[in-house]
Write a protein that holds these residues in place. Structure first.
Motif, PDB file in Angstrom:
ATOM      1  N   LEU A  89      42.744  44.188  28.516  1.00  0.00           N
ATOM      2  CA  LEU A  89      43.169  44.503  29.884  1.00  0.00           C
ATOM      3  C   LEU A  89      44.457  45.314  29.881  1.00  0.00           C
ATOM      4  O   LEU A  89      44.595  46.286  30.641  1.00  0.00           O
ATOM      5  CB  LEU A  89      43.354  43.199  30.676  1.00  0.00           C
ATOM      6  CG  LEU A  89      43.788  43.346  32.134  1.00  0.00           C
ATOM      7  CD1 LEU A  89      42.734  44.106  32.930  1.00  0.00           C
ATOM      8  CD2 LEU A  89      44.021  41.965  32.753  1.00  0.00           C
ATOM      9  N   ALA A  90      45.391  44.927  29.027  1.00  0.00           N
ATOM     10  CA  ALA A  90      46.668  45.655  28.950  1.00  0.00           C
ATOM     11  C   ALA A  90      46.451  47.090  28.489  1.00  0.00           C
ATOM     12  O   ALA A  90      47.056  48.025  29.029  1.00  0.00           O
ATOM     13  CB  ALA A  90      47.624  44.935  27.999  1.00  0.00           C
ATOM     14  N   ILE A  91      45.586  47.266  27.509  1.00  0.00           N
ATOM     15  CA  ILE A  91      45.315  48.612  26.997  1.00  0.00           C
ATOM     16  C   ILE A  91      44.674  49.472  28.081  1.00  0.00           C
ATOM     17  O   ILE A  91      45.059  50.622  28.289  1.00  0.00           O
ATOM     18  CB  ILE A  91      44.416  48.550  25.742  1.00  0.00           C
ATOM     19  CG1 ILE A  91      45.208  47.928  24.579  1.00  0.00           C
ATOM     20  CG2 ILE A  91      43.908  49.936  25.360  1.00  0.00           C
ATOM     21  CD1 ILE A  91      44.353  47.540  23.393  1.00  0.00           C
ATOM     22  N   VAL A  92      43.708  48.911  28.804  1.00  0.00           N
ATOM     23  CA  VAL A  92      43.065  49.670  29.877  1.00  0.00           C
ATOM     24  C   VAL A  92      44.090  50.025  30.954  1.00  0.00           C
ATOM     25  O   VAL A  92      44.135  51.155  31.446  1.00  0.00           O
ATOM     26  CB  VAL A  92      41.896  48.872  30.496  1.00  0.00           C
ATOM     27  CG1 VAL A  92      41.354  49.571  31.734  1.00  0.00           C
ATOM     28  CG2 VAL A  92      40.778  48.680  29.473  1.00  0.00           C
ATOM     29  N   GLU A 123      36.145  41.713  38.052  1.00  0.00           N
ATOM     30  CA  GLU A 123      36.443  42.909  38.842  1.00  0.00           C
ATOM     31  C   GLU A 123      37.894  43.342  38.670  1.00  0.00           C
ATOM     32  O   GLU A 123      38.541  43.811  39.608  1.00  0.00           O
ATOM     33  CB  GLU A 123      36.109  42.685  40.322  1.00  0.00           C
ATOM     34  CG  GLU A 123      34.632  42.443  40.571  1.00  0.00           C
ATOM     35  CD  GLU A 123      34.293  42.340  42.039  1.00  0.00           C
ATOM     36  OE1 GLU A 123      35.217  42.187  42.866  1.00  0.00           O
ATOM     37  OE2 GLU A 123      33.101  42.418  42.371  1.00  0.00           O
ATOM     38  N   TRP A 124      38.411  43.183  37.446  1.00  0.00           N
ATOM     39  CA  TRP A 124      39.754  43.671  37.130  1.00  0.00           C
ATOM     40  C   TRP A 124      39.691  45.039  36.466  1.00  0.00           C
ATOM     41  O   TRP A 124      40.668  45.766  36.471  1.00  0.00           O
ATOM     42  CB  TRP A 124      40.490  42.666  36.250  1.00  0.00           C
ATOM     43  CG  TRP A 124      41.097  41.559  37.056  1.00  0.00           C
ATOM     44  CD1 TRP A 124      40.924  41.331  38.388  1.00  0.00           C
ATOM     45  CD2 TRP A 124      41.987  40.554  36.592  1.00  0.00           C
ATOM     46  NE1 TRP A 124      41.633  40.229  38.779  1.00  0.00           N
ATOM     47  CE2 TRP A 124      42.302  39.728  37.698  1.00  0.00           C
ATOM     48  CE3 TRP A 124      42.536  40.251  35.356  1.00  0.00           C
ATOM     49  CZ2 TRP A 124      43.149  38.634  37.598  1.00  0.00           C
ATOM     50  CZ3 TRP A 124      43.382  39.153  35.257  1.00  0.00           C
ATOM     51  CH2 TRP A 124      43.690  38.368  36.370  1.00  0.00           C
ATOM     52  N   ILE A 125      38.538  45.362  35.858  1.00  0.00           N
ATOM     53  CA  ILE A 125      38.319  46.716  35.358  1.00  0.00           C
ATOM     54  C   ILE A 125      36.959  47.180  35.860  1.00  0.00           C
ATOM     55  O   ILE A 125      36.127  46.354  36.256  1.00  0.00           O
ATOM     56  CB  ILE A 125      38.375  46.806  33.810  1.00  0.00           C
ATOM     57  CG1 ILE A 125      37.208  46.031  33.185  1.00  0.00           C
ATOM     58  CG2 ILE A 125      39.711  46.339  33.276  1.00  0.00           C
ATOM     59  CD1 ILE A 125      37.082  46.251  31.675  1.00  0.00           C
ATOM     60  N   ARG A 126      36.762  48.473  35.860  1.00  0.00           N
ATOM     61  CA  ARG A 126      35.468  49.031  36.265  1.00  0.00           C
ATOM     62  C   ARG A 126      35.180  50.234  35.399  1.00  0.00           C
ATOM     63  O   ARG A 126      36.057  50.743  34.690  1.00  0.00           O
ATOM     64  CB  ARG A 126      35.465  49.409  37.740  1.00  0.00           C
ATOM     65  CG  ARG A 126      36.414  50.536  38.087  1.00  0.00           C
ATOM     66  CD  ARG A 126      36.304  50.945  39.546  1.00  0.00           C
ATOM     67  NE  ARG A 126      37.278  51.965  39.890  1.00  0.00           N
ATOM     68  CZ  ARG A 126      37.131  53.255  39.659  1.00  0.00           C
ATOM     69  NH1 ARG A 126      36.025  53.699  39.057  1.00  0.00           N
ATOM     70  NH2 ARG A 126      38.048  54.130  40.010  1.00  0.00           N
ATOM     71  N   LEU A 127      33.934  50.699  35.474  1.00  0.00           N
ATOM     72  CA  LEU A 127      33.551  51.886  34.721  1.00  0.00           C
ATOM     73  C   LEU A 127      34.133  53.119  35.381  1.00  0.00           C
ATOM     74  O   LEU A 127      34.063  53.274  36.604  1.00  0.00           O
ATOM     75  CB  LEU A 127      32.028  51.997  34.664  1.00  0.00           C
ATOM     76  CG  LEU A 127      31.285  50.827  34.003  1.00  0.00           C
ATOM     77  CD1 LEU A 127      29.790  51.061  34.064  1.00  0.00           C
ATOM     78  CD2 LEU A 127      31.736  50.649  32.571  1.00  0.00           C
ATOM     79  N   GLY A 128      34.730  53.993  34.565  1.00  0.00           N
ATOM     80  CA  GLY A 128      35.262  55.248  35.082  1.00  0.00           C
ATOM     81  C   GLY A 128      34.301  56.392  34.765  1.00  0.00           C
ATOM     82  O   GLY A 128      33.119  56.176  34.481  1.00  0.00           O
TER      83      GLY A 128
END
Length: 200
Positions: A89-92, A123-128
């Motif tokens: 998560l930190a890296i993203v 739902e803390w990251i999503r596809l870009g």
């Protein structure tokens, strides 16, 4: 019969499990008619907030079906993130948009599918967007839900190296052995000469 009806009502109300007619008659005075008392009690509770209902061969007092929504209780389940999930998560957050290969390169280990799936599910990251490189790998970015959870307006508001050190999340000194003996020490807390750990 009114007294028998009261007895049946008391037993059903206090019992954590449905009660059979035989069990009711075993508790009530000799000669009682539990079945008739049950029928009278059932009619008395029709249209009320609770009802006398038959559950298999037994009877119980239950909430009226149309009022079941009043009994629902929503709870927030706290889920702890694994170290791998926190690092990912930190890296993203600091390197977005980044691909899975880039995450693995920064972490130095492979990223399990479960780690990515957990962050996507939360739902803390999503596809870009896909990178315009061979294979067109998908990228990952943080979501508005992530920013909202941590009280950030945008990813630019993430703490920098100095803030992380001030919060005690990073060591102020380089790890032992990373500097040759006798080399001049930099002032503690100085960022000069040290590589940036995170990029915005």
């Amino acid at each position: 019969m009114a007294e028998q009806e009261r007895m049946v009502e008391a037993v059903l109300f206090a019992s954590p499990e449905p009660v059979t007619v035989a069990d009711l008659e075993a508790r009530m005075p000799h000669g009682s008619d539990a079945a008739q008392a049950l029928e009278l009690l059932r009619k008395r509770y029709e249209g009320r907030g609770v009802r006398v209902v038959q559950v298999g061969e037994a009877w119980a007092i239950r909430t009226a079906r149309d009022l079941g929504f009043l009994m629902q209780k929503e709870t927030v389940e706290t889920r702890k993130l694994s170290r791998a999930a926190i690092e990912t998560l930190a890296i993203v957050a600091y390197h977005q948009p980044c691909t899975r290969a880039e995450i693995e390169e920064i972490r130095g280990v492979s990223v399990s599918r479960g780690t990515i799936d957990q962050l996507l599910e939360m739902e803390w990251i999503r596809l870009g967007r896909r990178r315009m490189t061979p294979g067109r790998p998908v990228t990952f970015v943080v979501t508005p839900q992530f920013l909202d959870h941590f009280g950030l307006e945008s990813a630019r508001d993430l703490p920098g190296l100095k803030e992380l050190r001030a919060a005690g999340l990073l060591e102020n000194r380089p790890p032992p052995g990373s500097m040759p003996v006798g080399e001049g020490r930099e002032e503690e807390g100085s960022d000069e000469g040290q590589p940036e750990l995170f990029e915005e």
